[in-house]
Design a protein around this motif. Structure first.
Motif, PDB file in Angstrom:
ATOM      1  N   HIS A 108      23.619  52.126-100.219  1.00 49.03           N
ATOM      2  CA  HIS A 108      25.042  51.991-100.550  1.00 49.03           C
ATOM      3  C   HIS A 108      25.385  52.930-101.721  1.00 49.03           C
ATOM      4  N   ILE A 109      26.280  53.854-101.496  1.00 47.59           N
ATOM      5  CA  ILE A 109      26.688  54.793-102.543  1.00 47.59           C
ATOM      6  C   ILE A 109      27.678  54.100-103.471  1.00 47.59           C
ATOM      7  N   PRO A 110      27.426  54.125-104.780  1.00 47.88           N
ATOM      8  CA  PRO A 110      28.379  53.510-105.722  1.00 47.88           C
ATOM      9  C   PRO A 110      29.519  54.466-106.060  1.00 47.88           C
ATOM     10  N   ASP A 111      30.499  53.964-106.761  1.00 50.25           N
ATOM     11  CA  ASP A 111      31.544  54.837-107.297  1.00 50.25           C
ATOM     12  C   ASP A 111      30.913  55.838-108.251  1.00 50.25           C
ATOM     13  N   GLY A 112      31.405  57.052-108.227  1.00 47.33           N
ATOM     14  CA  GLY A 112      30.973  58.062-109.185  1.00 47.33           C
ATOM     15  C   GLY A 112      30.005  59.081-108.631  1.00 47.33           C
ATOM     16  N   PHE A 113      29.366  58.791-107.503  1.00 47.10           N
ATOM     17  CA  PHE A 113      28.385  59.720-106.944  1.00 47.10           C
ATOM     18  C   PHE A 113      29.034  60.806-106.090  1.00 47.10           C
ATOM     19  N   LEU A 114      30.217  60.533-105.555  1.00 47.24           N
ATOM     20  CA  LEU A 114      30.852  61.479-104.642  1.00 47.24           C
ATOM     21  C   LEU A 114      32.090  62.090-105.277  1.00 47.24           C
ATOM     22  N   SER A 115      32.359  63.330-104.932  1.00 49.21           N
ATOM     23  CA  SER A 115      33.582  63.976-105.396  1.00 49.21           C
ATOM     24  C   SER A 115      34.773  63.419-104.618  1.00 49.21           C
ATOM     25  N   PRO A 116      35.983  63.497-105.180  1.00 51.26           N
ATOM     26  CA  PRO A 116      37.161  62.987-104.457  1.00 51.26           C
ATOM     27  C   PRO A 116      37.333  63.598-103.062  1.00 51.26           C
ATOM     28  N   PRO A 117      37.160  64.919-102.878  1.00 45.44           N
ATOM     29  CA  PRO A 117      37.325  65.452-101.504  1.00 45.44           C
ATOM     30  C   PRO A 117      36.346  64.846-100.504  1.00 45.44           C
ATOM     31  N   VAL A 118      35.085  64.662-100.918  1.00 47.64           N
ATOM     32  CA  VAL A 118      34.091  64.077-100.004  1.00 47.64           C
ATOM     33  C   VAL A 118      34.439  62.620 -99.710  1.00 47.64           C
ATOM     34  N   ALA A 119      34.846  61.888-100.747  1.00 45.64           N
ATOM     35  CA  ALA A 119      35.212  60.482-100.546  1.00 45.64           C
ATOM     36  C   ALA A 119      36.407  60.369 -99.596  1.00 45.64           C
ATOM     37  N   VAL A 120      37.397  61.231 -99.781  1.00 45.45           N
ATOM     38  CA  VAL A 120      38.600  61.183 -98.928  1.00 45.45           C
ATOM     39  C   VAL A 120      38.262  61.588 -97.489  1.00 45.45           C
ATOM     40  N   ALA A 121      37.486  62.664 -97.338  1.00 43.46           N
ATOM     41  CA  ALA A 121      37.149  63.157 -95.995  1.00 43.46           C
ATOM     42  C   ALA A 121      36.350  62.123 -95.202  1.00 43.46           C
ATOM     43  N   THR A 122      35.357  61.518 -95.840  1.00 46.79           N
ATOM     44  CA  THR A 122      34.564  60.506 -95.136  1.00 46.79           C
ATOM     45  C   THR A 122      35.389  59.249 -94.876  1.00 46.79           C
ATOM     46  N   GLY A 123      36.318  58.960 -95.786  1.00 50.77           N
ATOM     47  CA  GLY A 123      37.187  57.809 -95.566  1.00 50.77           C
ATOM     48  C   GLY A 123      38.092  58.011 -94.356  1.00 50.77           C
ATOM     49  N   ILE A 124      38.657  59.204 -94.232  1.00 47.57           N
ATOM     50  CA  ILE A 124      39.524  59.505 -93.086  1.00 47.57           C
ATOM     51  C   ILE A 124      38.714  59.484 -91.787  1.00 47.57           C
ATOM     52  N   ALA A 125      37.531  60.089 -91.831  1.00 43.25           N
ATOM     53  CA  ALA A 125      36.690  60.114 -90.623  1.00 43.25           C
ATOM     54  C   ALA A 125      36.313  58.704 -90.183  1.00 43.25           C
ATOM     55  N   SER A 126      35.945  57.865 -91.141  1.00 47.86           N
ATOM     56  CA  SER A 126      35.556  56.487 -90.795  1.00 47.86           C
ATOM     57  C   SER A 126      36.737  55.701 -90.257  1.00 47.86           C
ATOM     58  N   ALA A 127      37.905  55.864 -90.883  1.00 48.62           N
ATOM     59  CA  ALA A 127      39.099  55.150 -90.408  1.00 48.62           C
ATOM     60  C   ALA A 127      39.455  55.574 -88.983  1.00 48.62           C
ATOM     61  N   ALA A 128      39.324  56.860 -88.694  1.00 45.70           N
ATOM     62  CA  ALA A 128      39.638  57.349 -87.343  1.00 45.70           C
ATOM     63  C   ALA A 128      38.684  56.770 -86.307  1.00 45.70           C
ATOM     64  N   VAL A 129      37.403  56.739 -86.645  1.00 42.92           N
ATOM     65  CA  VAL A 129      36.425  56.197 -85.693  1.00 42.92           C
ATOM     66  C   VAL A 129      36.633  54.696 -85.502  1.00 42.92           C
ATOM     67  N   ILE A 130      36.977  53.988 -86.576  1.00 41.71           N
ATOM     68  CA  ILE A 130      37.242  52.545 -86.441  1.00 41.71           C
ATOM     69  C   ILE A 130      38.445  52.309 -85.526  1.00 41.71           C
ATOM     70  N   ALA A 131      39.465  53.155 -85.648  1.00 45.26           N
ATOM     71  CA  ALA A 131      40.640  53.016 -84.774  1.00 45.26           C
ATOM     72  C   ALA A 131      40.252  53.214 -83.311  1.00 45.26           C
ATOM     73  N   VAL A 132      39.426  54.218 -83.044  1.00 45.86           N
ATOM     74  CA  VAL A 132      38.949  54.434 -81.675  1.00 45.86           C
ATOM     75  C   VAL A 132      38.091  53.256 -81.221  1.00 45.86           C
ATOM     76  N   ALA A 133      37.262  52.744 -82.141  1.00 54.03           N
ATOM     77  CA  ALA A 133      36.380  51.622 -81.796  1.00 54.03           C
ATOM     78  C   ALA A 133      37.178  50.385 -81.407  1.00 54.03           C
ATOM     79  N   LEU A 134      38.292  50.146 -82.072  1.00 51.66           N
ATOM     80  CA  LEU A 134      39.139  49.000 -81.715  1.00 51.66           C
ATOM     81  C   LEU A 134      39.610  49.111 -80.272  1.00 51.66           C
ATOM     82  N   ASN A 135      39.993  50.305 -79.872  1.00 55.00           N
ATOM     83  CA  ASN A 135      40.468  50.518 -78.504  1.00 55.00           C
ATOM     84  C   ASN A 135      39.335  50.431 -77.492  1.00 55.00           C
ATOM     85  N   ARG A 136      38.216  51.065 -77.795  1.00 56.47           N
ATOM     86  CA  ARG A 136      37.082  51.059 -76.861  1.00 56.47           C
ATOM     87  C   ARG A 136      36.477  49.659 -76.717  1.00 56.47           C
TER      88      ARG A 136
END
Length: 309
Positions: free
Chosen positions: A2-30
């Motif tokens: 589990h990565i804590p706060d402070g280890f990731l830069s804001p762009p990496v945190a935002v990019a992975t957050g968007i990617a995860s949210a998108a996959v979760i949305a697809v997962a809900l449908n599938r």
């Protein structure tokens, strides 16, 4: 992992957050298209088991510990990696928000690494491995155990790349360090995954995909989850986990910061006021398992089709 706060830069945190949210949305449908309501309790129980099992850190070499990720196991039990994505995401959200395990700003990355990478690498490896081993259901535990072990290593590679892109530590350091310790943790993942599936294949095959679950026989699995979260969790190793050990060894542990103050009374898997008492851990574990079951069961009830009621 589990990565804590402070280890990731804001762009990496935002990019992975968007990617995860998108996959979760697809997962809900599938998931809606593939599961029936009779699988909803199994999804809840699988989610609760993963939460409970992740409370038990087991020791590995060099004063480091690890715990089950459970993504490959969840995808096999549910017979559907999309449903497993929802189950694992539920676990990580509960851990982050209610138990302060994993940073709030790193939540998307943690779902991406342990939920998405951990699930899909295991799922993609499972099919060819099972064919290679003969294809019978009796070989499922071995195939799934190998796939689960390799999925942990893949997830650790993903973490190392994110740390390097964030500028936290060089890839030449993070990659061998993370992979090295998570090969050992992956062996534990494989053993636990294979053991659970051996039990299901021999004792409760009705809980595996393609069978009609006998929900009246839930007493033993439910008691098992409660024992893991409320009792066995007391014996978890206190050694740092793989990522913590690498951070301490290579000098970036001090980057950990509480970017968002989390006022949860269940931080660190105990109850506020009972931090020094074992009962605090037991109560936190039981609550976490109950929350995990309830959330996953509720999600399944909302999204699946009532095709087999």
């Amino acid at each position: 992992m589990h990565i804590p706060d402070g280890f990731l830069s804001p762009p990496v945190a935002v990019a992975t957050g968007i990617a995860s949210a998108a996959v979760i949305a697809v997962a809900l449908n599938r998931t809606r298209a593939s599961l029936g309501l009779r699988q909803a309790p199994i999804m809840g129980l699988t989610t609760a088991f993963v939460f409970a099992a992740q409370m038990i850190n087991f020791p590995v070499a060099g004063g480091t510990s690890g715990h089950l990720l459970g993504g490959a196991l969840a995808s096999v039990v549910l017979g559907n990696p999309w449903a497993a994505t929802l189950a694992m995401s539920t676990v990580f959200i509960i851990q982050s928000v209610l138990f302060a395990d994993g940073g709030i700003t790193a939540l998307g990355a943690n779902i991406f690494n342990m939920g998405l990478v951990g699930i899909w690498v295991g799922w993609w490896l499972l099919q060819p491995l099972q064919r290679l081993l003969g294809g019978s259901r009796n070989r499922l535990p071995l195939a799934a155990g190998i796939a689960a072990a390799l999925s942990v290593v893949a997830a650790s590679i993903s973490v190392a790349i994110q740390l390097a892109i964030s500028g936290t530590v060089g890839l030449n350091i993070a990659l061998p360090a993370m992979v090295g310790v998570h090969i050992l943790i992956g062996i534990g993942e494989g053993v636990i995954t294979g053991g659970v599936l051996t039990y299901l294949v021999k004792v409760r095959p009705d809980l595996l995909p393609g069978q009609q679950p006998q929900l009246q026989k839930w007493v033993v699995p439910v008691i098992g989850v409660l024992l893991i979260s409320g009792v066995l969790s007391l014996f978890a190793s206190s050694w740092p986990d793989g990522l913590e050990a690498v951070a301490e060894k290579y000098g970036f542990k001090d980057k950990e910061a509480v970017a968002i103050e989390n006022p949860t009374p269940l931080a660190d898997y105990t109850v506020k006021g009972l931090e020094e008492q074992p009962i605090g851990t037991s109560i936190a574990g039981l609550l976490g398992s109950a929350f995990s079951f309830g959330a996953a069961f509720g999600i399944a009830q909302l999204v699946v089709k009532p095709k087999d009621v």
